[in-house]
Design a protein around this motif. Sequence first.
Motif, PDB file in Angstrom:
ATOM      1  N   PHE A  23      68.295  60.978  51.029  1.00 38.72           N
ATOM      2  CA  PHE A  23      68.878  60.040  51.986  1.00 38.72           C
ATOM      3  C   PHE A  23      68.384  60.352  53.403  1.00 38.72           C
ATOM      4  CE2 PHE A  23      72.170  59.217  55.151  1.00 38.72           C
ATOM      5  CZ  PHE A  23      72.278  57.841  55.035  1.00 38.72           C
ATOM      6  N   LEU A  24      68.352  61.641  53.719  1.00 35.82           N
ATOM      7  CA  LEU A  24      67.903  62.069  55.040  1.00 35.82           C
ATOM      8  C   LEU A  24      66.460  61.627  55.303  1.00 35.82           C
ATOM      9  CD1 LEU A  24      69.089  63.731  57.396  1.00 35.82           C
ATOM     10  CD2 LEU A  24      67.859  65.695  56.494  1.00 35.82           C
ATOM     11  N   PHE A  25      65.619  61.808  54.273  1.00 33.59           N
ATOM     12  CA  PHE A  25      64.224  61.419  54.402  1.00 33.59           C
ATOM     13  C   PHE A  25      64.111  59.913  54.646  1.00 33.59           C
ATOM     14  CE2 PHE A  25      59.961  60.544  52.413  1.00 33.59           C
ATOM     15  CZ  PHE A  25      59.224  61.157  53.418  1.00 33.59           C
ATOM     16  N   LEU A  26      64.888  59.132  53.889  1.00 35.34           N
ATOM     17  CA  LEU A  26      64.872  57.674  54.061  1.00 35.34           C
ATOM     18  C   LEU A  26      65.396  57.276  55.438  1.00 35.34           C
ATOM     19  CD1 LEU A  26      66.025  56.444  50.533  1.00 35.34           C
ATOM     20  CD2 LEU A  26      63.737  56.308  51.551  1.00 35.34           C
ATOM     21  N   PHE A  27      66.369  58.043  55.926  1.00 29.29           N
ATOM     22  CA  PHE A  27      66.923  57.776  57.262  1.00 29.29           C
ATOM     23  C   PHE A  27      65.818  57.895  58.324  1.00 29.29           C
ATOM     24  CE2 PHE A  27      68.851  59.867  61.082  1.00 29.29           C
ATOM     25  CZ  PHE A  27      69.475  58.746  61.587  1.00 29.29           C
ATOM     26  N   PHE A  28      65.034  58.976  58.218  1.00 35.06           N
ATOM     27  CA  PHE A  28      63.929  59.133  59.164  1.00 35.06           C
ATOM     28  C   PHE A  28      62.874  58.047  58.965  1.00 35.06           C
ATOM     29  CE2 PHE A  28      65.437  63.572  59.518  1.00 35.06           C
ATOM     30  CZ  PHE A  28      65.540  63.622  60.884  1.00 35.06           C
TER      31      PHE A  28
END
Lengths: 291, 306
Positions: free
Chosen positions: A121-126
């Motif tokens: 999720f964090l990666f997609l957020f960035f």
Amino acid sequence: MTELAGSPTAASNPWHHLGAINRNKMLVQILLIGNTVLMLYPILIMFFSAFKTTSDIFTSPFALPNFTNLANFARIIRETNFITYFTNSILVTTGALACILIFGSMAAYAIARYKFRGSTFLFLFFLSGLMVPLKLAIIPLFIQFRELGILDTRLSLILLYTAMGLPSTVFILTGFLRTLPGELEDAARIDGASEPKIMLLIMMPLTKPALVIAGIHNAVPIWNDFFFPLVFIHTDANKTLPQGLTAFMGEFSTDWGALFAGLSLSALPIIFVYIVLSRHFIAGMTYGSVK
Amino acid sequence: MPSRHRLSHMAWILFLIAPAVVVMVSFVLIPIASALAYSLYDWNGLARGEFIWFANFQKVLFQEPFNRWTLNAFTHNVIVFCALMVVQNVTGFLLAYLIFKEPFGYRFYRTAVFLPVILSTVIVGFLWKLFLHPLFGIVNQFLNGVGLDALALPWLGDSRTALGALIFANAWHFVGFPTLIYLAGMQRIPRDLIEAARLDTSSELKVLRNVIWPLVAPATTIIFVLTFIGAFNWFELPFIMAGLDGSPFGSTDVLGLYFYRTAFGNQSAGVQDFGMGSALAVIIFSFILVAAATWTIYLRRREIEL
């Protein structure tokens, strides 16, 4: 050569084929030289004009200048805040770049090398930050900076550019860090090295090529940016180079020698770095568009 | 003991991701969300007034004279986009093809075509503004010099030629970008594929159309979408070369300039309307997002078909 290819006996001539190839090669050269002239000549004229008096520019714009005439440059350095603008640009670009690369490496390292809940999720957020043109959030940013009391400061630009640069940096570095073999890390861990030590002394030195790509990918747009300083910065002492350029372009509008000197001085640093590092520049600036 | 170790491990991960996340939330997520919210309010200068639903959108899109200004600016963005597709991208493709042949000095040609790309738009804009000066600019001096006096027009001062002059300056600035992306795309094509095609046909044009063009489809996708986003975000170049009002007579007005004027006012008339400005920003952003996403999907499908 052209005579041969064009002559009526050309078809039976064994050299005909060679002639056609050479003619093609020549056409390619002519087109590419033509384009190169179109690309470089205006820049050359800019540098030449910087050494001329305004009346010389008007009467003989294409002539070679007297390269010892540095009056225009002296005027720009003495009568404008060029040095201040230049220093501000260096300060803002290096400040933002340091934040981008440090924070970006940290986040990318966590995403690439550790398993934890929410890492995808964090990666997609960035990643989603890559799609957002921050220009369109300029009004809220303006109000937010005013409330934080940092409107009209260089810090506001550094924070904003950091936010703009993080998505691409996390994207580039995560992709690179994932390709590094885990054996290095495991060996160090068995030897009892702490996690920060493994990251700083073993893994990060290996990511240098990716850091260079990410650095250039972000440094050039930040160095060249005009829109955000235009909205956020009003005090002359805090202006960056592109914005400062508009100030003295207005001031010297009839003194073309000074105008060209100002443009030349502004273009010179990045052209110089580009000539030295052109391969890295091209790789960095087209990153993401080239698979 | 292991749980303490786990705890410190989690703290370490948290320490790594916290700074980047804080910056992204503060200066991307919150501002973008606020932009959506602000467009639904009435604004008095910097003070937020009443919640007025979609009145700002209604004003910008349907109320005279704003709807006329919006349409005028939008039309110019469409023209800019179409013109850049032809002038910038077709030239870029052809240049890439020439450099791809690796003629003598191709490394130099590659470096030269990319040089303007690294320059600030402010420098490029001012440079061409001086070059296009009706009397003393080198463009008209050159045209007069070679006997084409009839073509020595006041390029930026005439509403019929101003937008075209801006498009030219933009193409000069950025043509190196599509060139190098196409070049990279061509260099990825397996050599023997092109050699085989050349054995099949003597027409190089057929090789170009039937082999190279379909195989650089991924590069085409990226270039087309970036051109689209760039054309609808156009601001710096018209601002420098034609001014905030899109002079002469609004003939170079684009959405970016119109948005800036609405939100921050121009120097002569200090009216600024954050509500209408935010509404415009939301409209431009949604349009770019939806159109670019749809087009990307279409172009990606095309990549497979070709």
